[in-house]
Design a protein around this motif. Sequence first.
Motif, PDB file in Angstrom:
ATOM      1  N   ALA A 131      51.889  99.383  83.159  1.00  0.00           N
ATOM      2  CA  ALA A 131      53.236  98.938  83.506  1.00  0.00           C
ATOM      3  C   ALA A 131      53.833  98.103  82.379  1.00  0.00           C
ATOM      4  O   ALA A 131      55.017  98.238  82.041  1.00  0.00           O
ATOM      5  N   ALA A 132      53.027  97.247  81.774  1.00  0.00           N
ATOM      6  CA  ALA A 132      53.505  96.432  80.660  1.00  0.00           C
ATOM      7  C   ALA A 132      53.834  97.306  79.458  1.00  0.00           C
ATOM      8  O   ALA A 132      54.847  97.080  78.768  1.00  0.00           O
ATOM      9  N   PHE A 133      52.996  98.308  79.205  1.00  0.00           N
ATOM     10  CA  PHE A 133      53.252  99.214  78.083  1.00  0.00           C
ATOM     11  C   PHE A 133      54.599  99.913  78.256  1.00  0.00           C
ATOM     12  O   PHE A 133      55.395 100.010  77.311  1.00  0.00           O
ATOM     13  N   VAL A 134      54.870 100.416  79.455  1.00  0.00           N
ATOM     14  CA  VAL A 134      56.142 101.092  79.721  1.00  0.00           C
ATOM     15  C   VAL A 134      57.314 100.125  79.535  1.00  0.00           C
ATOM     16  O   VAL A 134      58.320 100.446  78.899  1.00  0.00           O
ATOM     17  N   ALA A 135      57.188  98.914  80.099  1.00  0.00           N
ATOM     18  CA  ALA A 135      58.271  97.933  80.023  1.00  0.00           C
ATOM     19  C   ALA A 135      58.586  97.552  78.579  1.00  0.00           C
ATOM     20  O   ALA A 135      59.756  97.543  78.159  1.00  0.00           O
ATOM     21  N   PHE A 136      57.549  97.246  77.798  1.00  0.00           N
ATOM     22  CA  PHE A 136      57.785  96.858  76.411  1.00  0.00           C
ATOM     23  C   PHE A 136      58.273  98.043  75.567  1.00  0.00           C
ATOM     24  O   PHE A 136      59.057  97.863  74.623  1.00  0.00           O
ATOM     25  N   SER A 137      57.838  99.250  75.900  1.00  0.00           N
ATOM     26  CA  SER A 137      58.322 100.433  75.182  1.00  0.00           C
ATOM     27  C   SER A 137      59.814 100.615  75.400  1.00  0.00           C
ATOM     28  O   SER A 137      60.580 100.859  74.462  1.00  0.00           O
ATOM     29  N   MET A 138      60.244 100.497  76.664  1.00  0.00           N
ATOM     30  CA  MET A 138      61.666 100.628  76.969  1.00  0.00           C
ATOM     31  C   MET A 138      62.472  99.501  76.335  1.00  0.00           C
ATOM     32  O   MET A 138      63.618  99.704  75.919  1.00  0.00           O
ATOM     33  N   ALA A 139      61.880  98.309  76.245  1.00  0.00           N
ATOM     34  CA  ALA A 139      62.572  97.171  75.651  1.00  0.00           C
ATOM     35  C   ALA A 139      62.870  97.396  74.176  1.00  0.00           C
ATOM     36  O   ALA A 139      63.763  96.745  73.610  1.00  0.00           O
ATOM     37  N   SER A 140      62.134  98.313  73.547  1.00  0.00           N
ATOM     38  CA  SER A 140      62.376  98.624  72.141  1.00  0.00           C
ATOM     39  C   SER A 140      63.188  99.907  71.968  1.00  0.00           C
ATOM     40  O   SER A 140      64.055  99.980  71.090  1.00  0.00           O
ATOM     41  N   LEU A 141      62.933 100.904  72.793  1.00  0.00           N
ATOM     42  CA  LEU A 141      63.613 102.188  72.631  1.00  0.00           C
ATOM     43  C   LEU A 141      65.068 102.149  73.084  1.00  0.00           C
ATOM     44  O   LEU A 141      65.951 102.690  72.412  1.00  0.00           O
ATOM     45  N   LEU A 142      65.331 101.530  74.222  1.00  0.00           N
ATOM     46  CA  LEU A 142      66.695 101.543  74.761  1.00  0.00           C
ATOM     47  C   LEU A 142      67.703 100.852  73.848  1.00  0.00           C
ATOM     48  O   LEU A 142      68.812 101.366  73.660  1.00  0.00           O
ATOM     49  N   PRO A 143      67.375  99.697  73.234  1.00  0.00           N
ATOM     50  CA  PRO A 143      68.337  99.110  72.287  1.00  0.00           C
ATOM     51  C   PRO A 143      68.610 100.013  71.084  1.00  0.00           C
ATOM     52  O   PRO A 143      69.747 100.046  70.582  1.00  0.00           O
ATOM     53  N   MET A 144      67.604 100.740  70.615  1.00  0.00           N
ATOM     54  CA  MET A 144      67.833 101.641  69.494  1.00  0.00           C
ATOM     55  C   MET A 144      68.731 102.808  69.898  1.00  0.00           C
ATOM     56  O   MET A 144      69.598 103.239  69.127  1.00  0.00           O
ATOM     57  N   ILE A 145      68.541 103.321  71.110  1.00  0.00           N
ATOM     58  CA  ILE A 145      69.413 104.396  71.595  1.00  0.00           C
ATOM     59  C   ILE A 145      70.841 103.886  71.736  1.00  0.00           C
ATOM     60  O   ILE A 145      71.805 104.554  71.315  1.00  0.00           O
ATOM     61  N   ALA A 146      70.987 102.694  72.316  1.00  0.00           N
ATOM     62  CA  ALA A 146      72.320 102.121  72.498  1.00  0.00           C
ATOM     63  C   ALA A 146      73.013 101.910  71.151  1.00  0.00           C
ATOM     64  O   ALA A 146      74.200 102.234  70.987  1.00  0.00           O
ATOM     65  N   ALA A 147      72.292 101.377  70.172  1.00  0.00           N
ATOM     66  CA  ALA A 147      72.879 101.133  68.855  1.00  0.00           C
ATOM     67  C   ALA A 147      73.305 102.443  68.199  1.00  0.00           C
ATOM     68  O   ALA A 147      74.360 102.512  67.543  1.00  0.00           O
ATOM     69  N   THR A 148      72.502 103.491  68.392  1.00  0.00           N
ATOM     70  CA  THR A 148      72.833 104.790  67.803  1.00  0.00           C
ATOM     71  C   THR A 148      74.080 105.386  68.441  1.00  0.00           C
ATOM     72  O   THR A 148      74.958 105.926  67.755  1.00  0.00           O
ATOM     73  N   LEU A 149      74.192 105.273  69.767  1.00  0.00           N
ATOM     74  CA  LEU A 149      75.365 105.804  70.467  1.00  0.00           C
ATOM     75  C   LEU A 149      76.628 105.017  70.118  1.00  0.00           C
ATOM     76  O   LEU A 149      77.715 105.593  69.967  1.00  0.00           O
ATOM     77  N   ARG A 151      77.090 102.942  67.321  1.00  0.00           N
ATOM     78  CA  ARG A 151      77.416 102.932  65.889  1.00  0.00           C
ATOM     79  C   ARG A 151      77.670 104.331  65.343  1.00  0.00           C
ATOM     80  O   ARG A 151      78.536 104.534  64.508  1.00  0.00           O
ATOM     81  N   GLY A 152      76.873 105.302  65.811  1.00  0.00           N
ATOM     82  CA  GLY A 152      77.073 106.682  65.358  1.00  0.00           C
ATOM     83  C   GLY A 152      76.454 106.996  64.017  1.00  0.00           C
ATOM     84  O   GLY A 152      76.530 108.136  63.548  1.00  0.00           O
ATOM     85  N   LYS A 153      75.863 106.024  63.377  1.00  0.00           N
ATOM     86  CA  LYS A 153      75.187 106.259  62.104  1.00  0.00           C
ATOM     87  C   LYS A 153      74.140 105.178  61.896  1.00  0.00           C
ATOM     88  O   LYS A 153      74.168 104.130  62.536  1.00  0.00           O
ATOM     89  N   ILE A 154      73.208 105.471  60.976  1.00  0.00           N
ATOM     90  CA  ILE A 154      72.141 104.517  60.667  1.00  0.00           C
ATOM     91  C   ILE A 154      72.536 103.742  59.417  1.00  0.00           C
ATOM     92  O   ILE A 154      72.613 104.312  58.321  1.00  0.00           O
ATOM     93  N   ASP A 155      72.831 102.481  59.580  1.00  0.00           N
ATOM     94  CA  ASP A 155      73.193 101.634  58.440  1.00  0.00           C
ATOM     95  C   ASP A 155      72.791 100.195  58.746  1.00  0.00           C
ATOM     96  O   ASP A 155      72.054  99.928  59.703  1.00  0.00           O
ATOM     97  N   GLY A 156      73.270  99.266  57.944  1.00  0.00           N
ATOM     98  CA  GLY A 156      72.912  97.868  58.146  1.00  0.00           C
ATOM     99  C   GLY A 156      73.371  97.335  59.491  1.00  0.00           C
ATOM    100  O   GLY A 156      72.648  96.571  60.147  1.00  0.00           O
ATOM    101  N   ALA A 157      74.573  97.736  59.899  1.00  0.00           N
ATOM    102  CA  ALA A 157      75.086  97.276  61.190  1.00  0.00           C
ATOM    103  C   ALA A 157      74.226  97.809  62.335  1.00  0.00           C
ATOM    104  O   ALA A 157      73.966  97.101  63.317  1.00  0.00           O
ATOM    105  N   TRP A 158      73.793  99.062  62.198  1.00  0.00           N
ATOM    106  CA  TRP A 158      72.905  99.646  63.221  1.00  0.00           C
ATOM    107  C   TRP A 158      71.612  98.844  63.295  1.00  0.00           C
ATOM    108  O   TRP A 158      71.130  98.529  64.392  1.00  0.00           O
ATOM    109  N   ALA A 159      71.062  98.509  62.143  1.00  0.00           N
ATOM    110  CA  ALA A 159      69.796  97.763  62.116  1.00  0.00           C
ATOM    111  C   ALA A 159      69.963  96.396  62.778  1.00  0.00           C
ATOM    112  O   ALA A 159      69.079  95.942  63.519  1.00  0.00           O
ATOM    113  N   LEU A 160      71.089  95.733  62.530  1.00  0.00           N
ATOM    114  CA  LEU A 160      71.330  94.432  63.150  1.00  0.00           C
ATOM    115  C   LEU A 160      71.473  94.556  64.659  1.00  0.00           C
ATOM    116  O   LEU A 160      70.911  93.759  65.419  1.00  0.00           O
TER     117      LEU A 160
END
Length: 326
Positions: A131-149, A151-160
């Motif tokens: 359960a912890a593995f799933v929770a921490f995985s989502m805590a990292s993946l979902l922000p990256m998906i949100a930033a990609t949607l 920002r629309g591109k991978i750049d410094g702003a996306w990384a921030l």
Amino acid sequence: MGLVERPRRWTPGRILVQVVGFAIGVGLLLWCVSRAFAPANRAELAKLESAPVPLIAALLGLAALSAVLNGIAFWANARPVHRLRAADVIAVNAIASFLAFLPFKLSLLVRVFIHRRRDGMIYKDIIAWLAAFVAFSMASLLPMIAATLIRGKIDGAWALMAGAGILACNALGVLLGRIASRVKWLAALSMGSWRVSRHPAPAAWTAAMKIADTAVHAARFAAVAAIFEQALAPADAALYSMIFFLIGTASPVGMLGMREGGVTLLAGAEARDQVARFALTISATEAVALAAFSLMAVAWLGPRSLLRLLAPLASPAEPEPARRAA
């Protein structure tokens, strides 16, 4: 989520769900094949047949690397409740990853079975760990998906944006874990994962491994695009890779066909044939890589040792197997 469900009996209804779900996955896989290599796309099949060896080798190596990264994340999340050897967890994860193509939750069952019987983990610890593995995985993946949607591109702003989201979500997870240690209803809601999530180290390890794994998956899509001599923006590669991974993880009936069909359906109409080719090629090379990695994992864990796990469990009066040092 299927990954952390408590063991249940296989009733006729649940068996039917697995069979129907697997059939749907096979149907989606065949649909992707028909889209990717239709008569109008025969030239693309020729490109695959003549693909450069270094690119195929890269796909195989990246698939194995992904299994290693996720194995390390599993190991880090287990440490607060049960110390395991990192190499052993990576080996078990390789076997489970290969079995994830199949229905009946074989991946989960084998993972739980090996760690329960070989390493002496009790079910309470296993559920908290997963359960912890799933929770921490989502805590990292979902922000990256949100930033990609957004920002629309991978750049410094996306990384921030992604970095800030990952830091905030994981910090919130650790905070909730510490609150749950004092609040019974929250502890029960967490399925015991608070015992892991209250520690920052598993959060940090999982975030690092998921960021690296996302880069690995994106590199796989980039390598496939190079094989078919087609352009693929880094943001698209990252988004496809994260969706591909999430569908495979969330599917309760095995990931065969589900990932390929899901990412193809979510792609724009004009890109569906292209994405179908990419997804099918990635899955095929992944299956080959994981099959080979699984054989090495079985050799590492010891075939005889694994066979001995089929013996009856020790009686409650007998001492529990000693915990392994990390």
